[in-house]
Design a protein around this motif. Sequence first.
Motif, mmCIF file in Angstrom:
data_model
loop_
_atom_site.group_PDB
_atom_site.id
_atom_site.type_symbol
_atom_site.label_atom_id
_atom_site.label_comp_id
_atom_site.label_asym_id
_atom_site.label_seq_id
_atom_site.Cartn_x
_atom_site.Cartn_y
_atom_site.Cartn_z
ATOM 1 N N GLY A 32 4.312 -7.342 -67.985
ATOM 2 C CA GLY A 32 5.133 -6.217 -67.626
ATOM 3 C C GLY A 32 5.966 -6.283 -66.399
ATOM 4 N N GLY A 33 6.911 -5.335 -66.327
ATOM 5 C CA GLY A 33 7.739 -5.273 -65.168
ATOM 6 C C GLY A 33 8.602 -4.052 -65.130
ATOM 7 N N LEU A 34 9.350 -3.872 -64.041
ATOM 8 C CA LEU A 34 10.239 -2.736 -63.892
ATOM 9 C C LEU A 34 11.329 -3.119 -62.934
ATOM 10 N N ALA A 35 12.590 -2.756 -63.251
ATOM 11 C CA ALA A 35 13.721 -3.161 -62.429
ATOM 12 C C ALA A 35 13.599 -2.657 -61.010
ATOM 13 N N ALA A 36 12.879 -1.531 -60.813
ATOM 14 C CA ALA A 36 12.752 -0.958 -59.484
ATOM 15 C C ALA A 36 12.039 -1.887 -58.516
ATOM 16 N N TYR A 37 11.369 -2.921 -59.008
ATOM 17 C CA TYR A 37 10.630 -3.818 -58.135
ATOM 18 C C TYR A 37 11.398 -5.095 -57.842
ATOM 19 N N LEU A 76 -2.389 -5.245 -56.380
ATOM 20 C CA LEU A 76 -2.140 -3.939 -56.979
ATOM 21 C C LEU A 76 -1.548 -3.023 -55.919
ATOM 22 N N THR A 77 -0.461 -2.335 -56.270
ATOM 23 C CA THR A 77 0.180 -1.391 -55.363
ATOM 24 C C THR A 77 0.259 -0.033 -56.043
ATOM 25 N N ALA A 78 -0.285 0.990 -55.406
ATOM 26 C CA ALA A 78 -0.307 2.329 -55.985
ATOM 27 C C ALA A 78 0.197 3.344 -54.971
ATOM 28 N N ALA A 79 1.151 4.190 -55.390
ATOM 29 C CA ALA A 79 1.630 5.299 -54.560
ATOM 30 C C ALA A 79 0.760 6.514 -54.833
ATOM 31 N N GLU A 80 0.134 7.051 -53.783
ATOM 32 C CA GLU A 80 -0.784 8.175 -53.937
ATOM 33 C C GLU A 80 -0.109 9.525 -53.737
ATOM 34 N N GLY A 81 1.192 9.519 -53.451
ATOM 35 C CA GLY A 81 1.894 10.770 -53.175
ATOM 36 C C GLY A 81 1.941 11.052 -51.686
ATOM 37 N N GLY A 82 2.949 11.812 -51.263
ATOM 38 C CA GLY A 82 3.073 12.143 -49.854
ATOM 39 C C GLY A 82 3.375 10.961 -48.969
ATOM 40 N N GLY A 83 3.927 9.901 -49.536
ATOM 41 C CA GLY A 83 4.253 8.710 -48.764
ATOM 42 C C GLY A 83 3.105 7.769 -48.516
ATOM 43 N N VAL A 84 1.935 8.051 -49.077
ATOM 44 C CA VAL A 84 0.766 7.191 -48.898
ATOM 45 C C VAL A 84 0.753 6.110 -49.975
ATOM 46 N N VAL A 85 0.606 4.853 -49.545
ATOM 47 C CA VAL A 85 0.582 3.715 -50.461
ATOM 48 C C VAL A 85 -0.690 2.917 -50.227
ATOM 49 N N GLY A 252 4.215 12.811 -63.021
ATOM 50 C CA GLY A 252 4.494 13.494 -61.772
ATOM 51 C C GLY A 252 4.799 12.592 -60.597
ATOM 52 N N LEU A 253 4.735 11.251 -60.787
ATOM 53 C CA LEU A 253 5.029 10.323 -59.698
ATOM 54 C C LEU A 253 6.245 9.480 -60.064
ATOM 55 N N GLY A 254 7.184 9.355 -59.134
ATOM 56 C CA GLY A 254 8.390 8.594 -59.411
ATOM 57 C C GLY A 254 8.193 7.093 -59.314
ATOM 58 N N THR A 255 7.179 6.651 -58.558
ATOM 59 C CA THR A 255 6.940 5.223 -58.366
ATOM 60 C C THR A 255 5.735 4.787 -59.188
ATOM 61 N N PRO A 256 5.888 3.832 -60.102
ATOM 62 C CA PRO A 256 4.757 3.412 -60.923
ATOM 63 C C PRO A 256 3.774 2.548 -60.153
ATOM 64 N N THR A 257 2.539 2.525 -60.620
ATOM 65 C CA THR A 257 1.546 1.596 -60.111
ATOM 66 C C THR A 257 1.884 0.206 -60.635
#
Length: 278
Positions: A32-37, A76-85, A252-257
């Motif tokens: 998998g992949g995503l252009a945003a990365y 693994l990179t996960a955005a938890e919301g509120g700018g927390v990664v 609800g999250l704009g940035t995927p894990t």
Amino acid sequence: MARKRKTDGRTPRRALWLRTLIAITACGAAVGGLAAYRSHSDGSATAERPVTTEEASRLALSRLNLYRASPVAVTLTAAEGGGVVVRVKGVVDYRAHRAVGSYQVTGSTGSSGASGPPVTGQLDRGLIVWDTGGLGLAPVPEDDSGPPWQQAGHIPRSGWSSRSYTSDPLDAGLQLLIGLGADRPDNPMLLAQSGARWLGRDRIDGRGYDRFAGPRAQGATPRAGSDGGRSPLTYWVDGDGGLRRVTMRMPGLGTPTTVEFSGRESRAKLPEAPWGTG
């Protein structure tokens, strides 16, 4: 991360979505992949389409190839919301269904001044172990500069704080990651019939990868919209069926894990002691 929020107030929809996603993964493939990365496209202008027989066969091999390559180095990179990664770097053994690594939590630590912008810095760090039942956390041992799997082996079972999975983005990513490898290939015909789609072709670290949307949940049908009702999972697979990246969109999250695979880590010896999770 050791002080993660409780999830008692989460909506049932998020938990149901996560259980459905894990079920899709169990009978699907992985890549998998995503252009945003920021992977670089090779310039192909072809629109997305259903996978070919050859592409479905490579997708079907990807989970078996991960299993055979174990232990595999992952990030693994996960955005938890509120700018927390949260970023986890570790090793997964798909034969033992165990993984170990280090984690780092970054986010806003306050303002640089009375009117200055927020400053991003480290909020927490430590060691993490996880398996199919849950995860465990522990502080990094002092005066131990070895790799995470070696540090984890020096911590007694009583030194780990364990818990079951929640529906938070990090936990969803860990649960997805531990289930990606399989000791047999998937059924390529079933993958094709379940809505797997070719999305494009990218280059990562100088190597070409096909980008695929995974199979849809059972009973789901394509619909109008920007994603056409695609699976929340996207995979990058090379010409030999090797998995390089997986991304997972969370409601609800704009940035995927994101999960990145960087090959076999032959030196790794995963410890036995921490696995009291669940």
